[in-house]
Design an enzyme around this catalytic site. Structure first.
Site, PDB file in Angstrom:
ATOM      1  N   CYS A 142       0.754  -1.251  -0.105  1.00 53.19           N
ATOM      2  CA  CYS A 142      -0.056   0.068  -0.126  1.00 53.19           C
ATOM      3  C   CYS A 142       0.954   1.220  -0.062  1.00 53.19           C
ATOM      4  CB  CYS A 142      -0.810   0.061   1.353  1.00 53.19           C
ATOM      5  SG  CYS A 142      -0.181   0.076   2.890  1.00 53.19           S
ATOM      6  N   ARG A 194      -9.734   3.295  11.360  1.00 47.42           N
ATOM      7  CA  ARG A 194      -8.670   2.933  10.179  1.00 47.42           C
ATOM      8  C   ARG A 194      -9.389   2.949   9.099  1.00 47.42           C
ATOM      9  NH1 ARG A 194      -3.795   0.103  10.705  1.00 47.42           N
ATOM     10  NH2 ARG A 194      -2.800  -0.943   8.950  1.00 47.42           N
TER      11      ARG A 194
END
Length: 347
Positions: free
Chosen positions: A75, A163
């Site tokens: 990511c 998150r």
């Protein structure tokens, strides 16, 4: 007679947060892969064998057939906290390795997890990368997948952490199913730090990475629930004074965030730097311990990490911060199990 467990293959497995979530939901993993040696050490310690080769060197013929394939491809190229090079970073093209293997195996279900920055990342031809991935999956091998994706908040699925992550789920079109995201948690009162940091004394990995003297000097002046903005101007280092002088230019950064015991923690990052994430304990002048961040990532206390040297301690912050929260993985896996393999829709 117990129902047969659907077969799972896991790519870019990390230390095993997503795998453990699928395991808890009743799936059987037959193969996992990750190139990071620290992640491999933790995965094998807790979950079993993991292939450590660079996925680009692994022939798809060496990967077992499966009904579900998961992948948390790197990511960092898409992260707001990183350099956002996207597909111009070599890691940004690793999703193509997932497509290569999916095209060969054609599992019933695929699940990708990534950061929210993927939604705004452009492909080399100017299209949004997420649209390219979706299109490639929808037309794969003239069979294709029904693809749906959402930006989800992990705390909506029982993780004690705000998150935000992109979850993409594809279900093979011949099954006639389009994935529906599970119902969100309505009561989050038990997800605040007050409920998470009450850790038994005999729980493992209760060690922390010491703050630098400069960081400690900042932390000591920040009250519970505060940040660097609570520090008197004259006590700030020149760099922070310059930022304070022109907050608009620097987008009013919230450095050194110290969440209170009555808040849900923010994102735990791989870097674990107090300047960039909420890694400071509410009342003690230190970083969270390894066990505390593992709890914030919803790992159970019997999932163990390595903490015998400073090098290992720093590496554990990295692998935990990079992990998919276990309960987020379990929530998605349970929905897949009910909708695809048990044919019972999630309400």
């Amino acid at each position: 007679m117990a129902a047969k467990k659907p077969i799972l293959v896991s790519l870019f497995s990390g230390c095993g947060g997503l795998d453990l979530g699928f395991e808890c939901a009743g799936f059987k993993r037959v193969w996992a892969n990750d190139f990071d040696s620290d992640a491999q050490a933790i995965f094998s310690k807790n979950l079993g064998p993991i292939d450590g080769r660079d996925i680009r060197t692994v022939p798809s013929s060496e990967i077992p057939a499966c009904e579900v394939l998961t992948a948390g491809f790197p990511c960092q190229p898409f992260s707001n906290a990183g350099n956002r090079k996207g597909v111009n970073d070599s890691r940004g093209m690793l999703y193509q390795e997932c497509l290569r293997i999916i095209a060969d195996k054609m599992p019933k279900v695929i699940l990708f997890e990534n950061v929210r920055g993927l939604l705004s990342t452009k492909y080399i031809d100017g299209r949004k990368l997420i649209d390219v991935i979706k299109s490639d999956l929808e037309s794969m091998n003239d069979v294709g997948y029904n693809v749906t994706y959402e930006l989800v908040n992990a705390s909506d699925y029982g993780v004690p952490q705000n998150r935000y992550r992109l979850i993409l789920v594809g279900i093979r079109k011949d099954l006639g199913i389009t994935f529906e995201f599970p119902e969100k948690v309505q009561d989050k009162s038990n997800l605040t730090l007050r409920h998470i940091l009450d850790i038994p004394e005999d729980a493992p990995n209760q060690v922390d990475w010491e703050l630098s003297p400069q960081a400690m000097a900042m932390v000591e002046q920040i009250p519970e629930g505060g940040s660097w903005k609570n520090i008197p101007y004259e006590n700030l280092a020149p760099r922070f004074q310059r930022i304070r002088d022109d907050m608009q230019r620097y987008h009013a950064p919230n450095f050194y965030r110290r969440f209170s015991r009555d808040e849900i923690n923010g994102t735990i990052t791989a870097a674990a730097q107090p300047e960039n994430c909420g890694i400071i304990h509410p009342v003690h002048n230190r970083r969270y311990t390894i066990r505390e961040i593992a709890r914030i990532q919803s790992f159970p206390d019997d999932f163990v990490f390595i903490d015998d040297t400073l090098k290992n301690i720093v590496a554990m912050y990295k692998v935990i911060g990079n992990a998919v929260p276990v309960k987020l993985g379990e929530a998605m896996a349970t929905a897949i199990m009910q909708q695809v393999f048990r044919k019972k829709k999630v309400k």
